[in-house]
Design a protein around this motif. Sequence first.
Motif, PDB file in Angstrom:
ATOM      1  N   LEU A   1     -10.656   1.858  25.204  1.00  0.00           N
ATOM      2  CA  LEU A   1     -12.087   1.437  24.721  1.00  0.00           C
ATOM      3  C   LEU A   1     -13.083   2.053  23.966  1.00  0.00           C
ATOM      4  N   LYS A   2     -13.561   1.733  22.583  1.00  0.00           N
ATOM      5  CA  LYS A   2     -14.133   2.341  21.928  1.00  0.00           C
ATOM      6  C   LYS A   2     -15.225   1.575  21.081  1.00  0.00           C
ATOM      7  N   PHE A   3     -16.366   1.934  20.911  1.00  0.00           N
ATOM      8  CA  PHE A   3     -17.691   1.279  20.208  1.00  0.00           C
ATOM      9  C   PHE A   3     -18.046   1.924  19.144  1.00  0.00           C
ATOM     10  N   GLY A   4     -18.211   1.620  18.004  1.00  0.00           N
ATOM     11  CA  GLY A   4     -18.940   2.085  16.758  1.00  0.00           C
ATOM     12  C   GLY A   4     -20.269   1.556  16.535  1.00  0.00           C
ATOM     13  N   LEU A   5     -21.395   2.379  16.318  1.00  0.00           N
ATOM     14  CA  LEU A   5     -22.731   2.062  15.908  1.00  0.00           C
ATOM     15  C   LEU A   5     -22.896   2.619  14.263  1.00  0.00           C
ATOM     16  N   THR A   6     -22.891   1.762  13.384  1.00  0.00           N
ATOM     17  CA  THR A   6     -22.734   2.289  12.296  1.00  0.00           C
ATOM     18  C   THR A   6     -23.925   1.839  11.294  1.00  0.00           C
ATOM     19  N   TYR A   7     -24.713   2.670  10.301  1.00  0.00           N
ATOM     20  CA  TYR A   7     -25.793   2.597   9.455  1.00  0.00           C
ATOM     21  C   TYR A   7     -25.433   2.849   8.019  1.00  0.00           C
TER      22      TYR A   7
ATOM     23  N   LEU B   1     -19.697   7.055  17.184  1.00  0.00           N
ATOM     24  CA  LEU B   1     -18.481   6.516  18.078  1.00  0.00           C
ATOM     25  C   LEU B   1     -18.413   6.827  19.445  1.00  0.00           C
ATOM     26  N   ILE B   2     -18.219   5.930  20.242  1.00  0.00           N
ATOM     27  CA  ILE B   2     -18.563   6.136  21.706  1.00  0.00           C
ATOM     28  C   ILE B   2     -16.958   5.793  22.051  1.00  0.00           C
ATOM     29  N   LYS B   3     -16.424   6.672  22.972  1.00  0.00           N
ATOM     30  CA  LYS B   3     -15.214   6.126  23.622  1.00  0.00           C
ATOM     31  C   LYS B   3     -14.952   6.577  25.030  1.00  0.00           C
ATOM     32  N   PRO B   4     -15.426   5.537  25.943  1.00  0.00           N
ATOM     33  CA  PRO B   4     -15.480   5.718  27.348  1.00  0.00           C
ATOM     34  C   PRO B   4     -13.981   6.067  27.932  1.00  0.00           C
ATOM     35  N   ASN B   5     -13.132   5.681  27.161  1.00  0.00           N
ATOM     36  CA  ASN B   5     -11.553   5.956  27.802  1.00  0.00           C
ATOM     37  C   ASN B   5     -10.757   5.821  26.545  1.00  0.00           C
ATOM     38  N   ASP B   6      -9.469   5.831  26.913  1.00  0.00           N
ATOM     39  CA  ASP B   6      -8.447   5.673  25.750  1.00  0.00           C
ATOM     40  C   ASP B   6      -8.206   4.369  25.219  1.00  0.00           C
TER      41      ASP B   6
ATOM     42  N   VAL C   1     -15.631  11.834  24.539  1.00  0.00           N
ATOM     43  CA  VAL C   1     -16.389  10.667  24.357  1.00  0.00           C
ATOM     44  C   VAL C   1     -17.165  10.156  23.363  1.00  0.00           C
ATOM     45  N   LEU C   2     -17.910  11.311  22.579  1.00  0.00           N
ATOM     46  CA  LEU C   2     -18.658  10.840  21.567  1.00  0.00           C
ATOM     47  C   LEU C   2     -18.393  11.706  20.268  1.00  0.00           C
ATOM     48  N   GLU C   3     -18.592  11.241  19.149  1.00  0.00           N
ATOM     49  CA  GLU C   3     -18.232  11.571  17.924  1.00  0.00           C
ATOM     50  C   GLU C   3     -19.106  10.890  16.893  1.00  0.00           C
ATOM     51  N   ILE C   4     -19.586  11.835  15.926  1.00  0.00           N
ATOM     52  CA  ILE C   4     -20.456  11.234  14.894  1.00  0.00           C
ATOM     53  C   ILE C   4     -20.117  11.530  13.505  1.00  0.00           C
TER      54      ILE C   4
ATOM     55  N   ARG D   1     -13.693  21.145  16.391  1.00  0.00           N
ATOM     56  CA  ARG D   1     -14.077  19.854  16.295  1.00  0.00           C
ATOM     57  C   ARG D   1     -14.787  19.105  15.241  1.00  0.00           C
ATOM     58  N   THR D   2     -14.864  19.826  14.264  1.00  0.00           N
ATOM     59  CA  THR D   2     -15.485  19.355  13.186  1.00  0.00           C
ATOM     60  C   THR D   2     -14.537  19.530  11.737  1.00  0.00           C
ATOM     61  N   GLU D   3     -14.558  18.165  11.237  1.00  0.00           N
ATOM     62  CA  GLU D   3     -13.787  18.153   9.700  1.00  0.00           C
ATOM     63  C   GLU D   3     -14.799  17.917   8.684  1.00  0.00           C
TER      64      GLU D   3
END
Length: 569
Positions: free
Chosen positions: A395-401, A388-393, A353-356, A295-297
Amino acid sequence: MAIFKRLYWSKTKKIVLSSSVILLSLESNVLAISVTELPLENSINSTSFLEKYNQHGSKKLENITFFTSSNLSDLRNISNLDKNSLAQLTNVHQLRDVNPGDWAYEALRSLVDRYGCIAGFPNQTYRGNQALRRYEFAAGLNSCLNQIERLIASSEAVAVEDIKTVKRLTQEFETELKQLDTRVNNLENRIAALEDNQFSTTTKLYGEVVLALAGVVTGKNLDGDDIPQITTFSDRVRLDLETSFTGHDFLYVELEAGNTPYRFDYFEGALGFESDTENDVYLAWLAYYFPIGERTEVTLQGVYGTFYDYTDTVTVLDGDGGSGALSYFATRNPIYNTTFGAGAGIRHEFNDVLEITGGYLASQETVSNPTPGNGLFNGDFATLAQLLIKPNDDLKFGLTYVHGYNSETFTGSTLVNFRSFTADNFDETASINSDAFGVEFSWAISVRFVLGGWGAYTKINVLDGQFEDGSLDVWNGAIIFAFPDLIKEGSMGGIVIGIEPKVTNSEGINFSDRPNTDRDTSFHLEAFYQLQLTDNIAITPGLIWLTAPDHDNDNDDVVIGVIRTTFSF
């Protein structure tokens, strides 16, 4: 040197090179066999290396056997050879046209039980009670034919009753068996042709050519002079070499040439495919992707790397100028454009669901300069962190800094990409840092309508020079309406309404010849329709309307017309 870096085509583009691959998957009580077209690379909007790895990587390969030209003789043992179908075959009970109560159904099950025609289940038995399609049934029958032939050739005993059963089944399914043989032969020929003409056993070549007509329909520049209404013809050419050494890693080498000069003396309205190299070829991108675990690249970037090369920008319009949005602003949240250069990034999926994502980039202008205040760690740089938050296929949200440092305020890491706050207004020795916070979202409300957008705030601090200890507050945002498969499958319509970076507040900064903040608001309105003529050719007409350019109502609106043609191969 153009600063408008590429987005890896996997986010956006349809890949046209493909290879026929046959998959045999044994999972629990299911035998899954299909022939399908698998891309030779990675996929638009946004398919990344990690997604590709998770689809075809080692985790999935534990129970999968690949059949290629080296063992095409085994294709006759495969159950479903319909290359245009992704339907899976579990066992003979799933053929639609042959029901469990039919004599043929029971006869084939008996043969399989005795001769192990299709291996993979405990005790060589079938389970379930669903009907099977005739082609799938014929494929299973063909497998038993081959098994019995091998036994006879090796002088092993085969019951006379079984030979009679096979003969009767063969007569009843004669048509399906002939078509099955034809499909195998066609597949063999296609694979042979592909191998004879392949570019390399380890390297694939991709290309993209953008040809564009563009011109200002109406408007004035910032000096109040009419912008010449001259139609220009420009181009951008990219050649990508993708090499894999292990089957899971990817080395990308990109060459680029272009002739798309800037049209204005301000940043707004810049086209996403602008690349003004006077058509001289240069190395535009060098990066190496490889997985760590399942799960990591990890990404290593050597030349003109960007954060959006490995970070999900959470928008369906991100085609890096070759597809999707026409303008640079409408392509993605500007905070992803903070800098370009050399560095590294890491992307990890905790679950579905969660990706960083995290990354570091040293500016291309300073990274190879071995003098004080330059280099990989001492010069201009930027760092990124994104959740990155992906509740389902859908919908997704990104919180970026993003945090950046620049020794000269002219460069892109300031996120102030317009005339008001460039090096012309600062001492050459001025240095700044910036902290940017972004929120992105994309919601596929239906298969033909996607709602998306972003908002971002940037705090810029002047560290020394003319306005030491001064600061600026910068905002930008956009709302996106995308219409996939509009009118024609593969095509897309798009509307973008946004505000390009705007200075809303300043402290300790006092320009002598202009306001310290943007006193008005300029809106960026963009509409386009990408018509996918073929898998390799797309034509995209569109308009970009800038109200009050430079966030100044004294400036006349500017309307830009564009017709972009993209060839991919």
